[in-house]
Write a protein that holds these residues in place. Structure first.
Motif, PDB file in Angstrom:
ATOM      1  N   SER A  86       0.535  -1.174  -0.083  1.00  9.63           N
ATOM      2  CA  SER A  86       0.105   0.039  -0.278  1.00  9.63           C
ATOM      3  C   SER A  86       0.860   1.067   0.156  1.00  9.63           C
ATOM      4  CB  SER A  86      -0.766   0.095   0.967  1.00  9.63           C
ATOM      5  OG  SER A  86      -1.871   0.724   1.931  1.00  9.63           O
ATOM      6  N   HIS A  87      -0.145   2.479   0.173  1.00 10.99           N
ATOM      7  CA  HIS A  87       0.715   3.841  -0.384  1.00 10.99           C
ATOM      8  C   HIS A  87       0.359   4.436   1.540  1.00 10.99           C
ATOM      9  CE1 HIS A  87      -2.809   5.640   0.513  1.00 10.99           C
ATOM     10  NE2 HIS A  87      -3.451   4.841   0.454  1.00 10.99           N
ATOM     11  N   ALA A  88       1.440   5.099   1.544  1.00  7.63           N
ATOM     12  CA  ALA A  88       1.342   4.527   3.445  1.00  7.63           C
ATOM     13  C   ALA A  88       0.216   5.706   4.500  1.00  7.63           C
ATOM     14  CB  ALA A  88       3.275   5.502   3.563  1.00  7.63           C
ATOM     15  N   GLY A  89      -0.730   6.096   3.259  1.00  5.09           N
ATOM     16  CA  GLY A  89      -1.991   6.217   3.937  1.00  5.09           C
ATOM     17  C   GLY A  89      -2.532   6.196   5.482  1.00  5.09           C
ATOM     18  N   SER A  90      -2.068   6.747   6.208  1.00  9.18           N
ATOM     19  CA  SER A  90      -2.960   6.248   7.704  1.00  9.18           C
ATOM     20  C   SER A  90      -4.394   5.398   7.652  1.00  9.18           C
ATOM     21  CB  SER A  90      -3.004   7.555   8.305  1.00  9.18           C
ATOM     22  OG  SER A  90      -4.258   8.171   8.631  1.00  9.18           O
ATOM     23  N   GLY A  91      -5.264   5.745   6.934  1.00  5.19           N
ATOM     24  CA  GLY A  91      -6.531   5.163   6.946  1.00  5.19           C
ATOM     25  C   GLY A  91      -6.304   3.651   6.849  1.00  5.19           C
ATOM     26  N   THR A  92      -5.469   3.720   5.983  1.00  8.64           N
ATOM     27  CA  THR A  92      -4.947   1.755   5.012  1.00  8.64           C
ATOM     28  C   THR A  92      -4.390   1.142   6.102  1.00  8.64           C
ATOM     29  OG1 THR A  92      -5.192   2.695   2.795  1.00  8.64           O
ATOM     30  CG2 THR A  92      -3.805   0.641   3.009  1.00  8.64           C
ATOM     31  N   ILE A  93      -3.461   1.402   6.717  1.00 12.36           N
ATOM     32  CA  ILE A  93      -2.480   1.559   7.818  1.00 12.36           C
ATOM     33  C   ILE A  93      -3.334   0.600   8.696  1.00 12.36           C
ATOM     34  CG2 ILE A  93      -0.568   1.323   8.636  1.00 12.36           C
ATOM     35  CD1 ILE A  93       0.725   3.321   6.953  1.00 12.36           C
ATOM     36  N   ILE A  94      -4.418   1.904   9.272  1.00 14.13           N
ATOM     37  CA  ILE A  94      -4.652   0.910  10.395  1.00 14.13           C
ATOM     38  C   ILE A  94      -5.439  -0.155  10.203  1.00 14.13           C
ATOM     39  CG2 ILE A  94      -6.599   1.994  12.010  1.00 14.13           C
ATOM     40  CD1 ILE A  94      -2.994   3.255  12.711  1.00 14.13           C
ATOM     41  N   ASP A  95      -5.898   0.008   9.427  1.00 13.46           N
ATOM     42  CA  ASP A  95      -7.005  -0.569   9.170  1.00 13.46           C
ATOM     43  C   ASP A  95      -6.525  -2.366   8.380  1.00 13.46           C
ATOM     44  OD1 ASP A  95      -9.496   0.774   9.094  1.00 13.46           O
ATOM     45  OD2 ASP A  95      -9.404   0.628   6.738  1.00 13.46           O
ATOM     46  N   VAL A  96      -5.336  -1.887   7.956  1.00 14.02           N
ATOM     47  CA  VAL A  96      -5.018  -3.429   7.927  1.00 14.02           C
ATOM     48  C   VAL A  96      -3.875  -3.862   8.612  1.00 14.02           C
ATOM     49  CG1 VAL A  96      -2.808  -4.308   6.770  1.00 14.02           C
ATOM     50  CG2 VAL A  96      -4.447  -3.211   4.790  1.00 14.02           C
ATOM     51  N   LEU A  97      -3.664  -3.065   9.699  1.00 12.83           N
ATOM     52  CA  LEU A  97      -2.827  -3.849  11.093  1.00 12.83           C
ATOM     53  C   LEU A  97      -3.349  -4.409  12.012  1.00 12.83           C
ATOM     54  CD1 LEU A  97       0.068  -0.944  11.615  1.00 12.83           C
ATOM     55  CD2 LEU A  97       0.735  -3.379   9.932  1.00 12.83           C
ATOM     56  N   ARG A  98      -4.040  -3.735  11.970  1.00 11.50           N
ATOM     57  CA  ARG A  98      -5.970  -3.938  12.819  1.00 11.50           C
ATOM     58  C   ARG A  98      -6.739  -5.903  12.693  1.00 11.50           C
ATOM     59  NH1 ARG A  98      -9.467   1.028  14.168  1.00 11.50           N
ATOM     60  NH2 ARG A  98      -8.048   2.199  15.944  1.00 11.50           N
ATOM     61  N   LEU A  99      -6.247  -6.111  11.381  1.00 10.60           N
ATOM     62  CA  LEU A  99      -6.639  -7.437  10.577  1.00 10.60           C
ATOM     63  C   LEU A  99      -5.261  -7.879  11.323  1.00 10.60           C
ATOM     64  CD1 LEU A  99      -8.387  -6.111   7.452  1.00 10.60           C
ATOM     65  CD2 LEU A  99      -9.792  -7.082   9.311  1.00 10.60           C
ATOM     66  N   ARG A 100      -4.239  -7.973  11.430  1.00 11.29           N
ATOM     67  CA  ARG A 100      -2.874  -8.325  11.244  1.00 11.29           C
ATOM     68  C   ARG A 100      -2.709  -8.976  10.525  1.00 11.29           C
ATOM     69  NH1 ARG A 100      -2.641 -10.239  17.637  1.00 11.29           N
ATOM     70  NH2 ARG A 100      -3.408  -7.915  18.139  1.00 11.29           N
ATOM     71  N   LYS A 101      -2.395  -7.967   9.083  1.00 11.18           N
ATOM     72  CA  LYS A 101      -2.308  -8.799   8.405  1.00 11.18           C
ATOM     73  C   LYS A 101      -0.970  -8.222   7.655  1.00 11.18           C
ATOM     74  CE  LYS A 101      -6.424 -10.328   7.014  1.00 11.18           C
ATOM     75  NZ  LYS A 101      -6.138 -11.709   5.815  1.00 11.18           N
ATOM     76  N   PRO A 102       0.630  -9.551   6.713  1.00 12.59           N
ATOM     77  CA  PRO A 102       1.486  -8.561   6.567  1.00 12.59           C
ATOM     78  C   PRO A 102       1.509  -7.427   5.579  1.00 12.59           C
ATOM     79  CG  PRO A 102       1.160 -10.931   6.102  1.00 12.59           C
ATOM     80  CD  PRO A 102       0.034 -10.407   7.007  1.00 12.59           C
ATOM     81  N   SER A 146       6.725 -12.747   7.998  1.00 12.93           N
ATOM     82  CA  SER A 146       5.241 -12.296   8.614  1.00 12.93           C
ATOM     83  C   SER A 146       6.166 -12.520   9.910  1.00 12.93           C
ATOM     84  CB  SER A 146       4.484 -13.153   8.240  1.00 12.93           C
ATOM     85  OG  SER A 146       4.091 -13.160   6.926  1.00 12.93           O
ATOM     86  N   SER A 147       7.060 -13.566   9.978  1.00 15.09           N
ATOM     87  CA  SER A 147       7.410 -13.800  11.407  1.00 15.09           C
ATOM     88  C   SER A 147       8.391 -12.508  12.762  1.00 15.09           C
ATOM     89  CB  SER A 147       8.329 -15.355  11.708  1.00 15.09           C
ATOM     90  OG  SER A 147       9.767 -15.083  10.611  1.00 15.09           O
ATOM     91  N   ASP A 148       8.484 -11.449  11.284  1.00 12.16           N
ATOM     92  CA  ASP A 148       9.216 -10.820  11.658  1.00 12.16           C
ATOM     93  C   ASP A 148       9.118  -9.528  11.958  1.00 12.16           C
ATOM     94  OD1 ASP A 148      11.493 -11.742  11.178  1.00 12.16           O
ATOM     95  OD2 ASP A 148      12.149 -11.732   9.410  1.00 12.16           O
ATOM     96  N   LEU A 149       7.546  -9.481  11.825  1.00 16.04           N
ATOM     97  CA  LEU A 149       6.613  -8.409  12.795  1.00 16.04           C
ATOM     98  C   LEU A 149       5.677  -8.036  13.385  1.00 16.04           C
ATOM     99  CD1 LEU A 149       4.778  -8.111   8.983  1.00 16.04           C
ATOM    100  CD2 LEU A 149       6.681  -6.825   9.584  1.00 16.04           C
ATOM    101  N   VAL A 150       5.843  -7.593  14.145  1.00 17.30           N
ATOM    102  CA  VAL A 150       4.881  -7.319  15.336  1.00 17.30           C
ATOM    103  C   VAL A 150       3.190  -7.499  15.319  1.00 17.30           C
ATOM    104  CG1 VAL A 150       5.158  -6.256  17.508  1.00 17.30           C
ATOM    105  CG2 VAL A 150       7.213  -6.883  16.909  1.00 17.30           C
ATOM    106  N   PRO A 151       3.086  -7.644  16.222  1.00 12.09           N
ATOM    107  CA  PRO A 151       1.651  -7.792  15.995  1.00 12.09           C
ATOM    108  C   PRO A 151       1.162  -6.763  16.445  1.00 12.09           C
ATOM    109  CG  PRO A 151       1.768 -10.589  16.765  1.00 12.09           C
ATOM    110  CD  PRO A 151       3.135  -9.074  17.096  1.00 12.09           C
ATOM    111  N   PHE A 152      -0.023  -5.798  15.686  1.00 10.46           N
ATOM    112  CA  PHE A 152       0.155  -4.336  16.186  1.00 10.46           C
ATOM    113  C   PHE A 152      -1.262  -4.533  16.948  1.00 10.46           C
ATOM    114  CE2 PHE A 152      -2.958  -0.788  15.406  1.00 10.46           C
ATOM    115  CZ  PHE A 152      -2.042   0.286  15.121  1.00 10.46           C
TER     116      PHE A 152
END
Length: 171
Positions: A86-102, A146-152
């Motif tokens: 994704s582009h680094a738009g805040s809404g997109t980032i939060i929506d995706v991180l809340r779903l715990r997607k890479p 994915s294992s390198d990422l910390v769950p939001f």
């Protein structure tokens, strides 16, 4: 597996074109992604290898590569995707991180004040997502684990109230 690329409502030609390049398609295929969908917003892309089917452009030699401009909501795409770029738009980032997607984010450097870079860098430093740039996208996909990422953290609506109470000295 399904990789979803989005630029939201902005125009980000460079990311769309890179996402549709052989270099990116090849590395996604090598990592097991069989379906690749690009939400291109107002961006331009080369349609000569695509056929228009209603609102969706489908690649002639591979119907699992699709491009479309807009939908009322991207939530369903986020939920179904195994990887979001994704582009680094805040809404997109939060929506995706809340779903715990890479998530791989590419700040759009053409935007005024480069606010996307600040957000992307801060969240990458916390290891919630991987930050890249357009030219390094194939390398970012290839190296993503994915294992390198910390769950939001799970959203806690009462925390804001607590902070506000503390600031106003009600607590």
């Amino acid at each position: 597996m399904y990789a979803f690329v989005t630029v939201g409502s902005t125009r980000f030609d460079q990311l769309v074109q890179k996402a549709l390049s052989d270099a990116v398609i090849d590395v996604l295929r090598a990592k097991g992604y069989s379906k690749i969908v690009v939400q291109c917003g107002n961006s331009e892309f080369d349609t000569k290898h695509f056929e228009c089917k209603g609102e969706t452009w489908v690649r002639r030699d591979d119907e699992d590569i699709q491009v479309w401009r807009f939908k009322p909501s991207l939530q369903k795409e986020y939920e179904q995707a195994d990887l979001v770029i994704s582009h680094a738009g805040s809404g997109t980032i939060i929506d995706v991180l809340r779903l715990r997607k890479p998530l791989i984010v590419i700040p759009n450097e053409t935007l005024l004040d480069n606010h996307q870079e600040e957000l992307a860098s801060a969240l990458a430093q916390l290891r919630y997502l991987k930050r890249s740039n357009v030219s390094e996208l194939p390398k970012a996909i290839k190296s993503l684990q994915s294992s390198d990422l910390v769950p939001f953290p799970v959203f806690n609506g009462s925390r804001f109230r607590e902070m506000l109470d503390e600031e106003m000295e009600y607590a």
